[in-house]
Design an enzyme around this catalytic site. Sequence first.
Site, short mmCIF file in Angstrom:
data_model
loop_
_atom_site.label_atom_id
_atom_site.label_comp_id
_atom_site.label_asym_id
_atom_site.label_seq_id
_atom_site.Cartn_x
_atom_site.Cartn_y
_atom_site.Cartn_z
N ASP A 52 55.04 141.45 47.53
CA ASP A 52 56.84 141.51 46.94
C ASP A 52 56.77 141.48 45.49
O ASP A 52 56.38 140.73 44.57
CB ASP A 52 58.17 140.91 47.69
CG ASP A 52 58.22 139.53 48.19
OD1 ASP A 52 57.58 139.11 46.63
OD2 ASP A 52 58.23 139.16 48.49
N ASP A 54 60.20 141.44 43.34
CA ASP A 54 61.19 140.05 42.92
C ASP A 54 62.69 140.76 42.16
O ASP A 54 61.67 140.96 40.55
CB ASP A 54 61.96 138.62 43.58
CG ASP A 54 61.04 137.89 44.71
OD1 ASP A 54 61.31 138.28 45.60
OD2 ASP A 54 59.85 137.20 44.16
N ASP A 128 60.52 127.64 39.04
CA ASP A 128 59.92 126.40 39.30
C ASP A 128 58.82 126.97 38.38
O ASP A 128 58.51 125.55 37.23
CB ASP A 128 59.79 126.68 40.60
CG ASP A 128 59.34 127.33 40.75
OD1 ASP A 128 58.95 128.45 40.11
OD2 ASP A 128 58.80 127.63 42.33
P1 ATP Z 1 55.18 134.61 46.79
O1 ATP Z 1 56.61 135.61 47.11
O2 ATP Z 1 53.87 135.26 46.94
O3 ATP Z 1 54.89 133.49 47.63
P2 ATP Z 1 57.11 134.03 44.17
O4 ATP Z 1 56.52 133.52 42.88
O5 ATP Z 1 57.12 135.18 44.52
O6 ATP Z 1 55.68 134.07 45.04
P3 ATP Z 1 59.59 133.36 45.73
O7 ATP Z 1 59.69 132.74 47.22
O8 ATP Z 1 59.46 134.96 45.82
O9 ATP Z 1 58.13 132.95 45.25
O10 ATP Z 1 60.55 133.21 44.47
C1 ATP Z 1 60.78 134.55 43.32
C2 ATP Z 1 60.39 133.53 42.89
O11 ATP Z 1 61.70 132.83 42.28
C3 ATP Z 1 60.03 132.76 42.13
O12 ATP Z 1 58.86 133.07 41.47
C4 ATP Z 1 60.33 131.53 40.79
O13 ATP Z 1 60.49 132.10 39.69
C5 ATP Z 1 62.21 131.28 41.31
N1 ATP Z 1 61.95 130.61 42.87
C6 ATP Z 1 61.75 130.39 44.06
N2 ATP Z 1 61.85 129.64 44.27
C7 ATP Z 1 62.09 128.26 43.41
C8 ATP Z 1 62.82 126.98 43.46
N3 ATP Z 1 62.59 126.09 45.19
N4 ATP Z 1 62.83 126.37 42.57
C9 ATP Z 1 62.90 127.14 41.09
N5 ATP Z 1 62.58 128.05 41.47
C10 ATP Z 1 61.78 129.46 42.52
MG MG Z 2 58.45 136.41 45.59
#
Ligand code: ATP
Ligand code: MG
Length: 492
Positions: A52, A54, A128
Amino acid sequence: MHTLRASKYGLSIKKLPPSIIEVIDALSKAGYEAYIVGGGVRDLMLGLNPKDFDAVTNATPAQVKAVFGRRCRIIGRRFELAHVYIGRDLIEVATFRAPPKKEVTSAQGMILRDNNWGTIEQDFARRDFSINAMYYQPRKGIVLDFCNAIADIKSKTLRLLGDPAKRFEEDPVRMLRTLRFAAKLDFKISEEILNVFNTETAMLLRDVSPHRLYDESQKLFTMGQLQRILPLLIDFGVWKQLFADIKPNLTPFITLAAKNTDQRIQVGKTINPAFFYAVLLWENFLERTQFYLNKGLVPAEARAQAGLDILKRQCTRTVIPRFAETFIREVWEMQTRLLNPKPQQIESLASHARFRAGFDFLLLREKSGDVNTEDMGYWWDIYQNMSTDEKESAIAKYNRQRVKKRRKVSSDVAEEVPVSTESSVIEPLVVEQENNSRRARRAKAKRVATSSQGNTTAVNTSSNVEIDDRHPILKRKRVQRDLKHVVFGPTQ
Ligand code: ATP
Ligand code: MG
């Protein structure tokens, strides 16, 4: 800060779904800054298919709502976000965040509320991993990289922004994310993280809400790399925190189920994350069932109670939603039904809503060497691909074998100690029908009349006379009945 040319790294507006472009455009038009951030940018750079996209903006959630109106909902307390619905897509729109204020962290340093709006520079430091902190502006064709994330992308390294010990304290779920991304992207974990990430640090996960841990566990199960993540969960002591009662032991059944789940995801098949919970908890369920059987409960009750107990215990770590719990218990219950189906129920079992999951589970048990399935996984596998006629004769054949098996068990039971498993309980094959013809009724009436005349004698006989070995009842020969012609009726 580096400004990278997006096209140089494989990013192009053409690769984006219209929904995320619409969100970025609408916010820009309203005078706000807006970027794509996180996993979407990272995965595109790595040549993967993003799950997805964001978005992040300097507009507050309320301002985002003003832009999208009824298509927007503000969610979350600890971490306030705007959900924007574009057609069938849902885009998460976050607001730039500044470091949290002191008073909203717990005694252990965990951030309890994180809604302090800030600038893009502050926002990147709150994310993160470096690879998750790149900001892509598709209309301008640029990527803002504040922490040389591009070097980590090239060297396939997972690096936490800031001090790893502090970042894990702030949010212990980052430990799960570390293992998830390492497994999913096949990245190595940086030395700085490895220096602090151990069984002791993993104990911080105890402070995370079991609801959030269930969500995270689902992500672990559905990312298509279960085979890689399971050993990592054990090695880093995370397994113990997520699945307290499950032995940290990758049994052949768990390993095969993990492989199978990954393969299904690879070919685009759907998976139910609760299925893997059913696999993980299976041994515990069997043990608990045995516990109740030893206590004298009948098998069906023992299984029901064991299922409740096991799931209740697991919920203290990861709160499994009610519908998933029901699914798990049904899959377990299907094991008994599929193992020893009544012939007349075979057809309806095969069209039961839980048949597919129950059958997959049974076959995985069988293929991983569980002899208790008695090859029934294989039987059902073949059965499903048969024509109606073939099915009928397969059921008849199964029926004959079943009768034979039961006879054997019944003679064993007569000779040996009683067996407590349900499959060996012998049910009557035919219910003797009362002969209701006029002749039979007349004969019966005559019998009753004679017996009432000699009633006292009869009572005396039965109560006073000992049955010795000359008694006619012991001289009666046991006649072997030919059961080949017995037809199963609805009463069974
Ligand atoms: P995926 O959606 O493929 O699982 P993602 O990196 O997009 O991976 P998400 O949970 O959708 O993960 O979060 C979007 C973004 O928000 C992350 O890429 C990161 O930058 C930030 N983020 C998410 N969770 C955390 C956290 N626990 N601490 C710090 N930043 C976070
Ligand atoms: Mg994501």
